[in-house]
Scaffold this motif. Structure first.
Motif, PDB file in Angstrom:
ATOM      1  N   PHE A  31      35.055   0.725 -10.629  1.00  0.00           N
ATOM      2  CA  PHE A  31      33.984   1.057 -11.590  1.00  0.00           C
ATOM      3  C   PHE A  31      33.883   2.275 -12.247  1.00  0.00           C
ATOM      4  O   PHE A  31      33.763   3.081 -12.835  1.00  0.00           O
ATOM      5  CB  PHE A  31      33.488  -0.151 -13.006  1.00  0.00           C
ATOM      6  N   TYR A  80      35.009   6.184 -13.149  1.00  0.00           N
ATOM      7  CA  TYR A  80      33.952   7.398 -14.140  1.00  0.00           C
ATOM      8  C   TYR A  80      33.211   8.094 -13.552  1.00  0.00           C
ATOM      9  O   TYR A  80      32.653   9.623 -14.467  1.00  0.00           O
ATOM     10  CB  TYR A  80      32.824   6.881 -15.059  1.00  0.00           C
ATOM     11  N   PHE A  97      28.927  -5.546 -15.741  1.00  0.00           N
ATOM     12  CA  PHE A  97      29.582  -4.019 -16.179  1.00  0.00           C
ATOM     13  C   PHE A  97      28.653  -3.561 -16.998  1.00  0.00           C
ATOM     14  O   PHE A  97      28.136  -2.665 -17.167  1.00  0.00           O
ATOM     15  CB  PHE A  97      30.990  -4.507 -16.347  1.00  0.00           C
ATOM     16  N   ILE A  98      27.934  -4.383 -17.898  1.00  0.00           N
ATOM     17  CA  ILE A  98      26.725  -3.665 -19.041  1.00  0.00           C
ATOM     18  C   ILE A  98      25.837  -2.322 -18.099  1.00  0.00           C
ATOM     19  O   ILE A  98      25.663  -1.889 -18.225  1.00  0.00           O
ATOM     20  CB  ILE A  98      26.633  -4.593 -20.140  1.00  0.00           C
ATOM     21  N   ARG A 155      27.732   0.270 -16.484  1.00  0.00           N
ATOM     22  CA  ARG A 155      28.208   0.976 -18.171  1.00  0.00           C
ATOM     23  C   ARG A 155      26.942   2.580 -18.320  1.00  0.00           C
ATOM     24  O   ARG A 155      26.975   3.796 -17.918  1.00  0.00           O
ATOM     25  CB  ARG A 155      28.969   0.418 -18.861  1.00  0.00           C
ATOM     26  N   ASN A 156      25.590   1.597 -17.631  1.00  0.00           N
ATOM     27  CA  ASN A 156      24.345   2.122 -18.275  1.00  0.00           C
ATOM     28  C   ASN A 156      24.099   2.860 -17.590  1.00  0.00           C
ATOM     29  O   ASN A 156      23.741   4.277 -17.549  1.00  0.00           O
ATOM     30  CB  ASN A 156      23.440   1.473 -18.873  1.00  0.00           C
ATOM     31  N   LEU A 174      26.873   6.257 -17.203  1.00  0.00           N
ATOM     32  CA  LEU A 174      26.524   7.299 -18.449  1.00  0.00           C
ATOM     33  C   LEU A 174      25.166   7.727 -18.099  1.00  0.00           C
ATOM     34  O   LEU A 174      25.493   9.252 -17.821  1.00  0.00           O
ATOM     35  CB  LEU A 174      26.060   6.494 -19.317  1.00  0.00           C
TER      36      LEU A 174
END
Length: 224
Positions: free
Chosen positions: A66, A70, A106-107, A110-111, A114
């Motif tokens: 994941f 990104y 995954f939160i 993701r953070n 980012l």
């Protein structure tokens, strides 16, 4: 912000598990057929690092994939795995209250991704890269600081290894060679490579323990 003494001990305990997660011939723990995430969370909330290792083994490759999607960087993706699981471990007793573990992990991932992308964008606008020591946009979260300190201690330990153990460790753990490939490169037997690696890992575990690094950080460093 400084960590409270209890948080420091907890973070060090986790950090040791975490830091070796991307090196060498690591074999994940065998996850039991009846593995229950909620039970593992409840046990982890009580400080059971073995239960947390099952969680780590179940999700670390997915978090890496994941993050890599990104960030487009192996190094940043590996660091993301370490920081995500260190942040998760530091939830402590609150781990037992997590309902959907996959979504929760995954939160966090993701953070983190980012945040990394924002820092990367700022670096690109600078045009002229700054030396690492002067980099103003490094990740200064508590987890990142702890991991950097642990890596520094690890590098000190590696430098103290006998030359042949150091070479074997670098080839297998840091460059990803198999024992067979390392044996061929060093013109020694595979059994000798295995013995040198075993001694090197034992020394590094002891060295890190003497400097207050133990438990979960060793999982992330793959010193278990």
């Amino acid at each position: 912000m400084l960590l409270a003494s209890g948080d420091q001990a907890s973070a060090r305990h986790f950090g040791t598990i975490l830091l070796f997660s991307h090196y060498g011939e690591y074999t994940m723990s065998e996850i039991p057929a009846d593995f229950d995430e909620q039970d593992a969370l409840a046990r982890s909330a009580r400080g059971d690092s073995r239960a947390f290792k099952f969680i780590f083994d179940a999700y670390q490759s997915r978090v890496y994939t994941f993050a890599l999607h990104y960030l487009k960087s192996d190094q940043q993706a590996e660091e993301a795995v370490q920081e995500v699981f260190l942040k998760l471990w530091r939830k402590g007793s609150d781990l037992a209250g997590i309902g959907d573990l996959q979504q929760y992990i995954f939160i966090i991932a993701r953070n983190h991704a980012l945040d990394c992308l924002r820092r990367n964008k700022v670096r690109e606008k600078l045009h002229t890269p700054l030396p690492a020591a002067e980099e103003p946009f490094t990740n200064n979260t508590e987890e990142a600081i702890l991991l950097r300190d642990t890596r520094r201690i690890l590098e000190e330990g590696i430098a103290r290894l006998p030359p042949q153990q150091q070479r074997v460790y670098q080839l297998c753990h840091q460059q990803g060679l198999t024992y067979s490939q390392a044996a061929q490169k060093l013109a020694i037997s595979e059994q000798t490579v295995h013995r040198h690696m075993k001694l090197a890992l034992r020394f590094l575990r002891d060295y890190l323990n003497k400097h207050g690094v133990s438990g979960v950080l060793l999982l992330l460093l793959k010193l278990f």
